[in-house]
Design an enzyme around this catalytic site. Sequence first.
Site, PDB file in Angstrom:
ATOM      1  N   SER A 147       0.721  -0.953  -0.071  1.00 52.49           N
ATOM      2  CA  SER A 147      -0.045  -0.024  -0.009  1.00 52.49           C
ATOM      3  C   SER A 147       0.911   1.254  -0.034  1.00 52.49           C
ATOM      4  O   SER A 147       1.999   1.132   0.359  1.00 52.49           O
ATOM      5  CB  SER A 147      -0.766  -0.009   1.274  1.00 52.49           C
ATOM      6  OG  SER A 147      -1.571   1.313   1.359  1.00 52.49           O
ATOM      7  N   TYR A 160      -4.001  -0.836  10.212  1.00 51.95           N
ATOM      8  CA  TYR A 160      -3.729  -0.830   8.664  1.00 51.95           C
ATOM      9  C   TYR A 160      -2.415  -0.385   8.279  1.00 51.95           C
ATOM     10  O   TYR A 160      -1.724  -1.218   7.553  1.00 51.95           O
ATOM     11  CB  TYR A 160      -4.737  -0.257   7.866  1.00 51.95           C
ATOM     12  CG  TYR A 160      -4.653  -0.320   6.327  1.00 51.95           C
ATOM     13  CD1 TYR A 160      -5.194  -1.667   5.715  1.00 51.95           C
ATOM     14  CD2 TYR A 160      -3.928   0.514   5.531  1.00 51.95           C
ATOM     15  CE1 TYR A 160      -5.199  -1.660   4.458  1.00 51.95           C
ATOM     16  CE2 TYR A 160      -3.791   0.223   4.075  1.00 51.95           C
ATOM     17  CZ  TYR A 160      -4.543  -0.890   3.641  1.00 51.95           C
ATOM     18  OH  TYR A 160      -4.435  -1.031   2.260  1.00 51.95           O
TER      19      TYR A 160
END
Length: 255
Positions: A147, A160
């Site tokens: 990410s 996350y």
Amino acid sequence: MQNALDLFRLDNKVALVSGSASGLGAAIATALAQAGATVACHGNRRPADDTAAAINAAGGKAHAFQADLSATDGAEHLFNQVLASLSRVDILINNAGTIHRAAAEEVALEDWDRVLQVNLTSPFQLSQLAARNMIPRGHGKIVNIASLLSFQGGIRVPAYSASKGGIAQLTKALANEWAPKGIQVNAIAPGYFATTNTEALQADETRNRQILERIPAARWGQPQDLAGAALFLSSAASDYVTGTILTVDGGWMGR
């Protein structure tokens, strides 16, 4: 001399794509099937029947599986199902992921644990299982989905961010160990893609505008924008590429 385009073919390969019931995972699974792979399509809460059916209807080869990767035994359950049905795994795409949005001081430990289990621990477990299957054959491809938050801290997504920072480092660690055994381990770091995980951001007029202003391509990514990168890292075209994190972000990280 081998035709360069043939390096991207995946004929006679078996690929497992976690989290491929929809979104980015479905686009990746479809691309690998179009290149000739037999694809094991995984759904976390439900089998990835729609993805597998669409691939098969288009002339590809796919099978649907279901396993809960938030459970400590979910990865082993999934991998054993795939082995029982397809005998081996040549390509592993660790795409399944989840997100929990909350102020850091309010995140419950159970939510932290769930995000880390799905996003980091299960990919490690699946990678271990895949490597044990690949090493005797001397070749294999593992692609993790990282990410932009593998590089940046983010806001209101501490679990996350921690998991995606971890997946980037895990990619490098596994690449170091398994490259001599013929296994390439890489990661793709998608930018802002239009998926269910980002629906809240897309619907927020202010955040949507801020995000688009930062992206040189001036648009959200679409799932099919990830297909080429995934195919490259899954194929013989990337046999001398390992331990890298490839950003597919419309230019966000270069801004």
